[in-house]
Design an enzyme around this catalytic site. Structure first.
Site, short mmCIF file in Angstrom:
data_model
loop_
_atom_site.label_atom_id
_atom_site.label_comp_id
_atom_site.label_asym_id
_atom_site.label_seq_id
_atom_site.Cartn_x
_atom_site.Cartn_y
_atom_site.Cartn_z
N HIS A 1 -8.59 1.45 -4.05
CA HIS A 1 -9.79 0.75 -2.86
C HIS A 1 -10.14 2.25 -2.74
CE1 HIS A 1 -10.22 0.11 1.55
NE2 HIS A 1 -10.78 0.31 0.74
N MET B 1 -11.10 -5.21 4.80
CA MET B 1 -10.93 -4.65 6.73
C MET B 1 -10.86 -5.36 7.02
SD MET B 1 -10.16 -1.96 4.17
CE MET B 1 -9.81 -1.25 5.42
N ASP C 1 -6.37 -6.14 4.68
CA ASP C 1 -5.70 -4.34 4.19
C ASP C 1 -6.19 -4.16 5.54
OD1 ASP C 1 -5.42 -2.34 3.74
OD2 ASP C 1 -7.02 -1.62 2.40
N SER D 1 1.01 -1.20 -0.46
CA SER D 1 -0.16 -0.40 0.48
C SER D 1 0.62 1.49 -0.13
CB SER D 1 -1.02 0.20 1.24
OG SER D 1 -1.70 1.32 1.27
N ASP E 1 -4.75 4.02 -2.14
CA ASP E 1 -5.93 4.05 -1.33
C ASP E 1 -6.13 5.82 -1.83
OD1 ASP E 1 -6.30 2.19 0.35
OD2 ASP E 1 -4.06 2.53 1.18
C1 DX5 Z 1 -6.72 2.46 5.45
C2 DX5 Z 1 -5.81 1.54 4.02
C3 DX5 Z 1 -4.43 1.24 4.47
C4 DX5 Z 1 -3.38 1.46 4.45
C5 DX5 Z 1 -3.18 0.28 5.61
O1 DX5 Z 1 -7.69 2.61 6.06
O2 DX5 Z 1 -6.93 1.09 3.66
O3 DX5 Z 1 -5.23 0.14 2.91
O4 DX5 Z 1 -2.56 1.50 3.86
O5 DX5 Z 1 -2.17 0.29 6.17
P1 DX5 Z 1 -1.57 -0.58 7.30
O6 DX5 Z 1 -0.61 -1.42 6.51
O7 DX5 Z 1 -0.20 0.15 7.68
O8 DX5 Z 1 -2.25 -0.96 7.95
ZN ZN Z 2 -6.43 0.22 1.40
#
Ligand code: DX5
Ligand code: ZN
Length: 229
Positions: A67, A138, A177, A9, A36
């Site tokens: 996303h 999620m 995610d 990400s 994101d």
């Molecule tokens: C959160 C995002 C994620 C985020 C995950 O709302 O959708 O994609 O980048 O980050 P980590 O892996 O640090 O939890």
């Molecule tokens: Zn995400």
């Protein structure tokens, strides 16, 4: 043979030199890149839109997964497709026309995904699975990187995997995610995750090496599981 995809990400990447981090992702063998998109309404945070997606598209040939954490995502599907998205996920929360929006993504020749927050009933996934190429469960509440993994993902993914197999929809991939690190990726894979999103777990230190270490953990899990059968 089951394949599990690694999807860094970019939310945790260095935005003043994205290209450098993207090269590191390529070198480490990432399968996809996770982008994101946040609008300050669906989630409190604001990130970037199609202009940045387009710039990333010019930088890499890795498939791009957008996303969408935005209200009224149906208004922007064409923009993200034109910007170069290969996979697009929309959230079901607050969506009036889930089915129509998923179909519009597929009509444009892209992979359609439905995203569920941790507190959203799995029924949304069951009802829409046949219109999805992937379902994002999620494992944090969306909006920010660096949050802790919410363990209810594990039983939710197992339930969804069983449903998909029973319904002969096992070509639909499960994406996880939030809070995934090298240390806990095996748990997510064991529960059924096929697409592993990781931000802060990879963009810290040597990104390529982190991806390779995550890959090794995934392979270990897949091998251990297949040897049990
Ligand atoms: C959160 C995002 C994620 C985020 C995950 O709302 O959708 O994609 O980048 O980050 P980590 O892996 O640090 O939890
Ligand atoms: Zn995400």
């Amino acid at each position: 043979m089951r394949k599990v995809l690694i999807e860094p990400s970019l939310l945790s990447a260095n935005f003043s030199n994205l290209e450098k981090d993207i090269r590191q992702c390529e070198e480490g063998g990432a399968d996809l890149l996770h982008l994101d998109i946040m609008d300050g309404r669906f989630v409190p945070n604001i990130t970037f839109g199609p202009v940045v997606v387009e710039a990333i598209r010019r930088t890499t040939s890795l498939p791009l997964v957008c996303h969408l954490m935005i209200v009224e995502p149906e208004r922007y599907i064409v923009d993200f497709v034109n910007a170069g998205a290969d996979y697009i996920s929309i959230h079901c929360e607050g969506q009036f026309h889930i089915n129509r929006t998923l179909e519009s993504i597929r009509t444009l020749g892209k992979k359609a995904g439905l995203a569920l927050n941790p507190g959203t009933p799995l029924e949304f996934a069951f009802e829409n699975a046949e219109y999805c190429d992937f379902i994002l469960l999620m494992s944090v509440n969306p909006g920010f990187g660096g949050q802790s993994f919410i363990p209810s993902f594990l039983r939710r993914a197992e339930t969804l995997k069983n449903f998909l197999i029973k319904s002969r929809l096992d070509n639909v991939l499960i994406e996880v995610d939030g809070g995934i690190k090298i240390e806990n990726v095996q748990d997510a894979v064991r529960a059924g995750a096929d697409m592993i999103v990781s931000g802060s777990g990879l963009f810290n230190g040597n990104i390529a090496e982190n991806i390779r270490r995550m890959r090794a953990k995934i392979e270990k899990e897949l091998n251990e599981n297949s040897s049990k059968k």
